[in-house]
Design an enzyme around this catalytic site. Sequence first.
Site, PDB file in Angstrom:
ATOM      1  N   ASP A 116     -35.087 -41.906  -1.972  1.00  0.00           N
ATOM      2  CA  ASP A 116     -35.134 -43.348  -1.741  1.00  0.00           C
ATOM      3  C   ASP A 116     -36.278 -44.031  -2.487  1.00  0.00           C
ATOM      4  O   ASP A 116     -36.163 -45.208  -2.851  1.00  0.00           O
ATOM      5  CB  ASP A 116     -35.215 -43.654  -0.241  1.00  0.00           C
ATOM      6  N   ARG A 170     -41.627 -32.134  -7.279  1.00  0.00           N
ATOM      7  CA  ARG A 170     -41.441 -30.997  -6.378  1.00  0.00           C
ATOM      8  C   ARG A 170     -41.970 -31.343  -4.996  1.00  0.00           C
ATOM      9  O   ARG A 170     -43.158 -31.563  -4.815  1.00  0.00           O
ATOM     10  CB  ARG A 170     -42.170 -29.754  -6.905  1.00  0.00           C
ATOM     11  N   ASP A 221     -45.518 -16.636  -8.096  1.00  0.00           N
ATOM     12  CA  ASP A 221     -45.007 -16.237  -6.786  1.00  0.00           C
ATOM     13  C   ASP A 221     -44.073 -15.045  -6.898  1.00  0.00           C
ATOM     14  O   ASP A 221     -44.026 -14.205  -5.989  1.00  0.00           O
ATOM     15  CB  ASP A 221     -44.294 -17.413  -6.122  1.00  0.00           C
ATOM     16  N   HIS A 264     -48.355 -27.919  -3.764  1.00  0.00           N
ATOM     17  CA  HIS A 264     -49.720 -27.410  -3.786  1.00  0.00           C
ATOM     18  C   HIS A 264     -50.712 -28.512  -4.160  1.00  0.00           C
ATOM     19  O   HIS A 264     -51.778 -28.226  -4.716  1.00  0.00           O
ATOM     20  CB  HIS A 264     -49.830 -26.254  -4.777  1.00  0.00           C
ATOM     21  N   GLU A 319     -38.454 -17.746  -7.144  1.00  0.00           N
ATOM     22  CA  GLU A 319     -39.874 -17.395  -7.003  1.00  0.00           C
ATOM     23  C   GLU A 319     -40.107 -16.112  -6.220  1.00  0.00           C
ATOM     24  O   GLU A 319     -41.239 -15.858  -5.800  1.00  0.00           O
ATOM     25  CB  GLU A 319     -40.621 -18.529  -6.308  1.00  0.00           C
TER      26      GLU A 319
END
Length: 263
Positions: free
Chosen positions: A91, A77, A182, A52, A156
Site C-alpha cells: 500500500d 525486503r 545464511d 536487518h 537461504e
Amino acid sequence: MPVRMTLPPTLAARIAASDRPQFGVWVCSASAVNAEIAAGSGLDVVLIDAEHSPNSLESILAQLQAVAAYPVTPLVRPPFGDPVAIKQYLDIGVQNLLIPMVDSADQAEAMVRAVRYPPHGIRGVGSALARASRWNRVEGYLADAASTISLFVQIESAAAVEHVDEIAAVEGVDGILVGPADLAASMGLIGQQEHPDVVAGVMRSIAAAKSAGKPAGVNAFAPAVADRYAEAGAALVLVGADVSLLARSTEALADRFIGASRP
C-alpha cells in the site's frame, strides 16, 4: 483534472528486458539520503532492507520517494513473510518485494496469495487510500495490480536448496535470490560463504531458476565472486551495502592518515 499516473516497470520486467545481469546495492541505514545517493550511482537496483535494518513503514516510504526520480529499481525486503506487513508494504507503493527465509513451495505459495487481491489471493483492498495506486490516479489499478508487482523469495537454507526446484516453479513467484551467508550458517559453515558446499548450493539454485524460466539473484560483495555468479547465469547480483561501504572507506581513511600512530 488530476494527474493520471503510470507505474514504473517491475524488477522482473526490467530483468527480462535487459541483455545483461542487473547489479544492485543494499541500503541498510534507513536513510533516505543514502538511498538517493545510491539511486544516482548508475547501479540498476537499490535494495531497501527491513530485516536487518532499523526501517519502519515511514522510513521505507521516504526512501521510495527519494529514489523515485532516478532510473533505478527499488527492491524492498520486509523482516519476514507476514501477510499483514506485506499488505502495508504494497500500500505504501512497494512494487518489488524480496521475502526472506522461504524454505518450501507452500511458503512461496502463501506469499503469492499475500500480494494478490481476491479471488486469487488475500490482499486487503485499500487502493483508494494508498500510494500504491497513487490514490486512484493509476487507471485500472485494482484489475491490473498483479502486473505492477514482482515477488522474489530468498533461498537461504539447506532446506530451501533441497526444495528450490519446487519453490522456483511456483506460479506467481517471479524470481529467487540466494543468500550465501545464511545458507552457509544453515549448513554448519557459518562465515564460510566460499566453502565448496555453499557455492554448490548457490549454483544449484541458479540452475533451478533457469530451468523454471525465472531469474535468480545472489548476494556477492567480493567482485570475483560476483563475476563468477554472473557468468553462471545470475540475473541479479547485489555487490555492496551502504553501511559496509561507509565502514570500509572510513577505515581506509584512518589507515591512510593515522595508521599505526593511533593510540
